[in-house]
Design a protein around this motif. Sequence first.
Motif, PDB file in Angstrom:
ATOM      1  N   ILE B 116     -10.314   4.872  -0.670  1.00 47.26           N
ATOM      2  CA  ILE B 116      -9.876   3.656   0.028  1.00 47.26           C
ATOM      3  C   ILE B 116      -8.795   2.957  -0.795  1.00 47.26           C
ATOM      4  O   ILE B 116      -7.759   2.534  -0.268  1.00 47.26           O
ATOM      5  CB  ILE B 116     -11.053   2.694   0.256  1.00 47.26           C
ATOM      6  CG1 ILE B 116     -12.133   3.338   1.111  1.00 47.26           C
ATOM      7  CG2 ILE B 116     -10.569   1.414   0.923  1.00 47.26           C
ATOM      8  CD1 ILE B 116     -13.384   2.474   1.256  1.00 47.26           C
ATOM      9  N   ALA B 117      -9.040   2.846  -2.106  1.00 44.18           N
ATOM     10  CA  ALA B 117      -8.083   2.140  -2.966  1.00 44.18           C
ATOM     11  C   ALA B 117      -6.711   2.801  -2.901  1.00 44.18           C
ATOM     12  O   ALA B 117      -5.687   2.112  -2.792  1.00 44.18           O
ATOM     13  CB  ALA B 117      -8.604   2.119  -4.408  1.00 44.18           C
ATOM     14  N   PHE B 118      -6.674   4.141  -2.946  1.00 43.54           N
ATOM     15  CA  PHE B 118      -5.369   4.822  -2.898  1.00 43.54           C
ATOM     16  C   PHE B 118      -4.642   4.526  -1.590  1.00 43.54           C
ATOM     17  O   PHE B 118      -3.439   4.265  -1.583  1.00 43.54           O
ATOM     18  CB  PHE B 118      -5.557   6.338  -3.070  1.00 43.54           C
ATOM     19  CG  PHE B 118      -5.419   6.792  -4.484  1.00 43.54           C
ATOM     20  CD1 PHE B 118      -6.345   6.414  -5.432  1.00 43.54           C
ATOM     21  CD2 PHE B 118      -4.347   7.577  -4.880  1.00 43.54           C
ATOM     22  CE1 PHE B 118      -6.222   6.818  -6.749  1.00 43.54           C
ATOM     23  CE2 PHE B 118      -4.207   7.985  -6.194  1.00 43.54           C
ATOM     24  CZ  PHE B 118      -5.151   7.612  -7.135  1.00 43.54           C
ATOM     25  N   GLU B 120      -5.028   1.937   0.376  1.00 44.17           N
ATOM     26  CA  GLU B 120      -4.637   0.526   0.449  1.00 44.17           C
ATOM     27  C   GLU B 120      -3.435   0.248  -0.452  1.00 44.17           C
ATOM     28  O   GLU B 120      -2.524  -0.478  -0.059  1.00 44.17           O
ATOM     29  CB  GLU B 120      -5.821  -0.360   0.045  1.00 44.17           C
ATOM     30  CG  GLU B 120      -6.916  -0.404   1.088  1.00 44.17           C
ATOM     31  CD  GLU B 120      -6.482  -1.162   2.343  1.00 44.17           C
ATOM     32  OE1 GLU B 120      -6.171  -2.348   2.243  1.00 44.17           O
ATOM     33  OE2 GLU B 120      -6.419  -0.547   3.417  1.00 44.17           O
ATOM     34  N   ILE B 121      -3.432   0.828  -1.651  1.00 41.68           N
ATOM     35  CA  ILE B 121      -2.283   0.620  -2.543  1.00 41.68           C
ATOM     36  C   ILE B 121      -1.016   1.134  -1.865  1.00 41.68           C
ATOM     37  O   ILE B 121       0.011   0.459  -1.840  1.00 41.68           O
ATOM     38  CB  ILE B 121      -2.511   1.333  -3.902  1.00 41.68           C
ATOM     39  CG1 ILE B 121      -3.614   0.628  -4.695  1.00 41.68           C
ATOM     40  CG2 ILE B 121      -1.228   1.370  -4.708  1.00 41.68           C
ATOM     41  CD1 ILE B 121      -4.028   1.339  -5.965  1.00 41.68           C
ATOM     42  N   LEU B 124       0.136  -1.184   0.923  1.00 38.83           N
ATOM     43  CA  LEU B 124       0.778  -2.409   0.451  1.00 38.83           C
ATOM     44  C   LEU B 124       2.166  -2.122  -0.096  1.00 38.83           C
ATOM     45  O   LEU B 124       3.102  -2.891   0.135  1.00 38.83           O
ATOM     46  CB  LEU B 124      -0.097  -3.070  -0.623  1.00 38.83           C
ATOM     47  CG  LEU B 124      -1.383  -3.668  -0.060  1.00 38.83           C
ATOM     48  CD1 LEU B 124      -2.373  -3.966  -1.167  1.00 38.83           C
ATOM     49  CD2 LEU B 124      -1.073  -4.938   0.708  1.00 38.83           C
ATOM     50  N   ILE B 125       2.324  -1.003  -0.793  1.00 38.58           N
ATOM     51  CA  ILE B 125       3.642  -0.693  -1.346  1.00 38.58           C
ATOM     52  C   ILE B 125       4.630  -0.398  -0.213  1.00 38.58           C
ATOM     53  O   ILE B 125       5.737  -0.936  -0.193  1.00 38.58           O
ATOM     54  CB  ILE B 125       3.545   0.491  -2.334  1.00 38.58           C
ATOM     55  CG1 ILE B 125       2.793   0.034  -3.584  1.00 38.58           C
ATOM     56  CG2 ILE B 125       4.933   0.990  -2.710  1.00 38.58           C
ATOM     57  CD1 ILE B 125       2.524   1.125  -4.588  1.00 38.58           C
ATOM     58  N   HIS B 128       6.258  -3.181   1.457  1.00 37.81           N
ATOM     59  CA  HIS B 128       7.260  -3.953   0.719  1.00 37.81           C
ATOM     60  C   HIS B 128       8.531  -3.169   0.451  1.00 37.81           C
ATOM     61  O   HIS B 128       9.377  -3.612  -0.294  1.00 37.81           O
ATOM     62  CB  HIS B 128       6.669  -4.443  -0.611  1.00 37.81           C
ATOM     63  CG  HIS B 128       5.698  -5.565  -0.426  1.00 37.81           C
ATOM     64  ND1 HIS B 128       4.389  -5.357  -0.072  1.00 37.81           N
ATOM     65  CD2 HIS B 128       5.845  -6.901  -0.503  1.00 37.81           C
ATOM     66  CE1 HIS B 128       3.767  -6.515   0.042  1.00 37.81           C
ATOM     67  NE2 HIS B 128       4.631  -7.464  -0.209  1.00 37.81           N
ATOM     68  N   PHE B 135       7.230  -4.740   6.428  1.00 33.21           N
ATOM     69  CA  PHE B 135       6.105  -5.162   7.272  1.00 33.21           C
ATOM     70  C   PHE B 135       6.285  -4.829   8.747  1.00 33.21           C
ATOM     71  O   PHE B 135       5.327  -4.665   9.477  1.00 33.21           O
ATOM     72  CB  PHE B 135       5.874  -6.672   7.147  1.00 33.21           C
ATOM     73  CG  PHE B 135       5.237  -7.065   5.873  1.00 33.21           C
ATOM     74  CD1 PHE B 135       3.887  -6.825   5.654  1.00 33.21           C
ATOM     75  CD2 PHE B 135       5.976  -7.662   4.884  1.00 33.21           C
ATOM     76  CE1 PHE B 135       3.286  -7.182   4.474  1.00 33.21           C
ATOM     77  CE2 PHE B 135       5.388  -8.022   3.695  1.00 33.21           C
ATOM     78  CZ  PHE B 135       4.038  -7.785   3.485  1.00 33.21           C
TER      79      PHE B 135
END
Lengths: 289, 323
Positions: B116-118, B120-121, B124-125, B128, B135
């Motif tokens: 999940i963390a991978f 989500e990171i 988010l990247i 941006h 977005f």
Amino acid sequence: MDPHLALQLIIQGILLGGIYGLIALGLSLIFGVMGVINFAHGQMMVMAMYVSYWLFILLSLDPYLSLVGAAAAVFVLGYLIQATVVNRILDYPEAMQVLPLVAMGLILENMALLFWGPDHRSPQTALSLQTLWVGPVMIDVSRLIAFVLAIAITILIFIFLKKTNIGKCIRAAADNRTGAILVGIDVDRIYNTSFALGAATTGAAGVLLLPLMPLSPHMGHDFTLTAFIVVILGGMGNLIGALVGGLILGLAESVATLFLPATLKQVVSFSLLVVIMLFRPQGLFGGKK
Amino acid sequence: MTRRHVFFAAVLLVLLALPLFLDKYALGIFVMIFFYAYVGQSWNVLTGYTGHISLGHALYIGIGAYATTFLAQTFGITPWIGMLVGGIAAVLIALFLGFLGFRFGIRGVYFVIMTIAFAEITRLIVSHVEALGSFSGIFVDFNPSFWNFQFRGNLPYYYISLGFMLASLVAVHLIEISKLGRFMVAIREDEEAAQALGVDTFRCNMFAIAISAFMTSLAGAFYANYIYYLHPNSLFGMALSIELILRPIVGGLGTLFGPVIGSFILTPLSEISRAYFSKGGLEGLHLILYGILAILVVLFMPKGIIVYVKRALHPILGTTNAE
């Protein structure tokens, strides 16, 4: 770098961190007792927030007053989830434990969407825009109250677990399931209560957050993840670790906004999560694994 | 030619001839059935066979979709090549994740949280990065031609997605009967025992996650050129990761036909109920039904619906040896 701004962010981070700690306390309690990771944790919190929001709109009851009611509603929800689903999957392999709770999160999230619609809502409570100046630093009153109440609730939970009979039963069941059954504890009911207590804790944290950020049905899973990060920081099942982990994460996210756009602050927390899992999987305060 | 072969040939013929009788809407539903059967199968390779749960598989779909579209719109590289580049990128990320997870002994729930963390990171990247539309996402230019992997109407997509699904069945069948496949199942049943018997579990896990990521990323390339709109939240988000695991679970985890059966049951249900409920202002209701169904399946049929399908088809297929 502006030192006032830095100080401001540090204080804000610590205040928010107290609430993170409370959210994670519930997760850690559930894990500590049953060894189950509650993938619907943030979604349960959002349910409490909507209950509180409802009471505010319908009866103009301030969130701080409806806190107990909203937490009680989620207590019942948690009790039912444990009694109907989680008690049946405790002996499943880990893989099959994850899925029903993920599905539960999906159900709760979409129930919120169904009942309250996709709009973002920010209730204007009496205190929501009040601020306090301490020297050069500005503090939101609602953030300060949230922090104080979060710490107070955390202490209450500790006292409950240490002093009351039910609390002792919960700790006994967590320590040794078979032993608890042998001395006559109704472990299934204690499990139900533990899950409900964990749910109520996160529900209370949600209500404290209500004046601080807009409410929407899809915000739950972000908080599930936040709670995971905090709990892994502090060590799974370690209740004091949850509180300290919350403070650390709140601080890290807040200070990160000095260097990064605010929308990227979670990259910091997720990276922190991966690093902790790699090098201290037992958490910062856990003993040897 | 056994009866099994005849049966599969008949099913294949029906699927090939089906578009003659379907309108555009029904074709679209079948495209989604094949799409989700394919994605579910790709996830099944990792989670179904080796038992390591990934709740971040949207990551690979997103990488496939973004890589293909970025290469096509910026450098004019055909998606047929772009999807391979995306596949390689997905494999590299998966190997990195796998290395951290399998080398450092991150198992069970911790592994789930890391996947999940991978995702989500990355979400988010990508949100941006200006060149990737940040977005607001990317609208894919529409220039229909075979070279551009873009077509008018649903018919070509029907056959391409059917091809994807059939290819995944063949690939996973080949894995299943290979040494690697046997090792993977051994890891699922008891990793330490497998290791004790001399299975190089780290290598097998790395192969499994790489194959799974590569297959999943190709679906992303298909998605980009079928939906024509990429958004970081919908492509990398957890909602997609959850959506894509429901079908193999309902159908039967770790079985060859589980994801296909799950998709044939859930996808039409989801497409029709989504259209039906959102008309009545009940958006989200189909996902509630999904969630309930998934819980019921885990509680009462943990081996999936495939068990019942097999029983029903027993008179035709005879005993199956690929258990």
